[in-house]
Motif scaffolding. Sequence first.
Motif, mmCIF file in Angstrom:
data_model
loop_
_atom_site.group_PDB
_atom_site.id
_atom_site.type_symbol
_atom_site.label_atom_id
_atom_site.label_comp_id
_atom_site.label_asym_id
_atom_site.label_seq_id
_atom_site.Cartn_x
_atom_site.Cartn_y
_atom_site.Cartn_z
ATOM 1 N N PHE A 77 -13.057 -25.587 -43.228
ATOM 2 C CA PHE A 77 -14.064 -25.216 -42.245
ATOM 3 C C PHE A 77 -14.257 -23.706 -42.245
ATOM 4 N N LEU A 78 -13.169 -22.972 -42.204
ATOM 5 C CA LEU A 78 -13.265 -21.512 -42.183
ATOM 6 C C LEU A 78 -13.924 -20.993 -43.461
ATOM 7 N N TRP B 96 -9.931 -17.471 -32.282
ATOM 8 C CA TRP B 96 -11.287 -16.910 -32.313
ATOM 9 C C TRP B 96 -12.045 -17.271 -33.571
ATOM 10 N N PRO B 97 -11.419 -17.169 -34.752
ATOM 11 C CA PRO B 97 -12.166 -17.618 -35.929
ATOM 12 C C PRO B 97 -12.668 -19.056 -35.805
ATOM 13 N N VAL B 98 -11.918 -19.925 -35.153
ATOM 14 C CA VAL B 98 -12.386 -21.304 -35.018
ATOM 15 C C VAL B 98 -13.430 -21.423 -33.904
ATOM 16 N N ALA C 91 -13.527 -12.545 -38.682
ATOM 17 C CA ALA C 91 -12.471 -13.526 -38.900
ATOM 18 C C ALA C 91 -11.239 -12.880 -39.530
ATOM 19 N N ILE C 92 -11.476 -12.047 -40.544
ATOM 20 C CA ILE C 92 -10.341 -11.390 -41.205
ATOM 21 C C ILE C 92 -9.596 -10.509 -40.210
ATOM 22 N N ALA C 93 -10.371 -9.716 -39.450
ATOM 23 C CA ALA C 93 -9.744 -8.821 -38.477
ATOM 24 C C ALA C 93 -8.949 -9.621 -37.453
ATOM 25 N N ALA C 94 -9.517 -10.739 -36.975
ATOM 26 C CA ALA C 94 -8.845 -11.524 -35.945
ATOM 27 C C ALA C 94 -7.551 -12.138 -36.474
#
Lengths: 91, 475
Positions: free
Chosen positions: B114-115, B409-411, B425-428
């Motif tokens: 999904f990501l 958060w990415p999800v 997403a990477i930062a989170a």
Amino acid sequence: MKEQDKNPIKIANREALIGVILVVFHFIWWFAFAYGLGKKEPAEYQYILGFPAWFFYSCIAGIIIMSILVFIIVKFFFTDLPFDDEEFEQS
Amino acid sequence: MNLVASITLFSSVAIIFFIGLLASRTTNTSASFMEDYYLGGRSLGGFVLAMTMTATYGSASSFIGGPGVAYNEGLGWVLLSVIQVSTGYFTLMILGKRFAITAKKYKAITMVDFLKERYQSKWVVLLSSFSIIVFLFSAMAAQWIGGGRLIESITGLSYHSALLIFVLTVLIYVTFGGFRAVTLTDSIQGTIMIIGTVILLASIIIAGGGISSIMANLRAENPNLITPYGADGSLSPQYVSSFWILVGVGVVALPQIVVRAMSYKNTKSFHRALIIGTIVVGVIMLNMHLIGVFARPILPGVEVPDTVIPLIALEVLPAWLAGIVLAAPLAAIMSTVDSLLLLVSSTIVKDVYLNYIQPTASKKKVRTLSMTITAILGLIVYLIAINPPDLIIWLNLYTIGGLEAAFIWPVVMGIYWKKGNKYGAIAAIITGFSSYILFQAVYPEPFGMHSVVSSIAISLIAYVGASLSLRNKVL
């Protein structure tokens, strides 16, 4: 069916929002009874069915109320969406 | 050694095990091995979905570790634990229909799938695979230990032999059965769990002379045991509330839960799962932790908290029934372990190997590889579990928090916020993952709360900040 005319994304968003409202309500119920009634001295506690009142309302009644709420909300406010529908997948 | 209890325990487990193998034989017919082995062909009904969520989540910490802490802390720990009821409805409602729709459109099989589709970035995939492998390894070790401890205290075998028995059983059936076998047996295990905890709680109340008398005994021993503040008054409201995040709303980001939210058949099953799940989690969490507290006046002076549940069961129930009831926690642990094993193996095979190492691998090769890796992983965790720490719950909560901080958060934003992008997403993932480990190491309770709260906050800032500030960059 009328529901199928509605935008599935909007329906899904509304249902997720309901989830957030429920979980916040649950938290407030749980917290308010636990610490509202539980901060007294243990000697002054009242008891319901053998449990301290704070515990009964916060934990036992809390679970029962949430189960009933989830039941009502899912039965009356959640919409069935066609899931396997081909054209829907493309939208 | 309690012979009768051991016999009934192992028979119950053997029956579950047998059903798992039977189920696995029906999996071979479907077209896509990957979708079937790891996702049960996206065809779960409502009852199975609710049960598999509960059984996956209700692990060694809710059946062995948690009640052990409740034994020491009193009703305050039960208060903290029952907020887990929110996982019963919140996780499914939040991921909800949008997630299932999107996952299906992406043909996603794992959370990482999904990501990957959502963010279109190699680094998101590799970072998330890495975090999953790191954190789930310790989560699995925690479950392994719980299973070993349980078998040890019932049979009287040494911890090492007990662990070995447990590991072999789990490995055989998860390796051959895959997801469908796991979810089907989850339903049986979930049912055993509910009935088992109800029987156990009722017997303890009878053995303790009724709830009022148990409460009076607890109050006589230490009045704090019946307050919300824990045995020495150290459970502060903000600490307890932070568990609302850790074991309540944050659970939405656990990969083993996320994968289940994309495996249901239609919205009818989804609706039914919401209702059943809430009730089932509620009953199990309340009962198990109350059992821990109520055990105290009946069986004082238990030294290893993880053994409270098996000891009290053997104390208040006839041996044959104790064996069957204790199959409940064992079943819970097994089903958690199965799901975790499958998840880590799917991360390695599907997310890393098929994406970046050998995209054209043949179907047969993928199948062999999936099974081999599942088995090897199990053995590695076994080696880790040989020298275990006492409190399983700590290990488990630790890893849950790490995954939540990295993925929530990415999800969630990935589903609901269009502007969220791969930089966010990477930062989170990086900030969530590293700040959590850092907090745990040097400052475990910022603001009197569990460190997961601060890490999730930091991770949110990172996600939004990076998404907005880097959105126009082309890297």
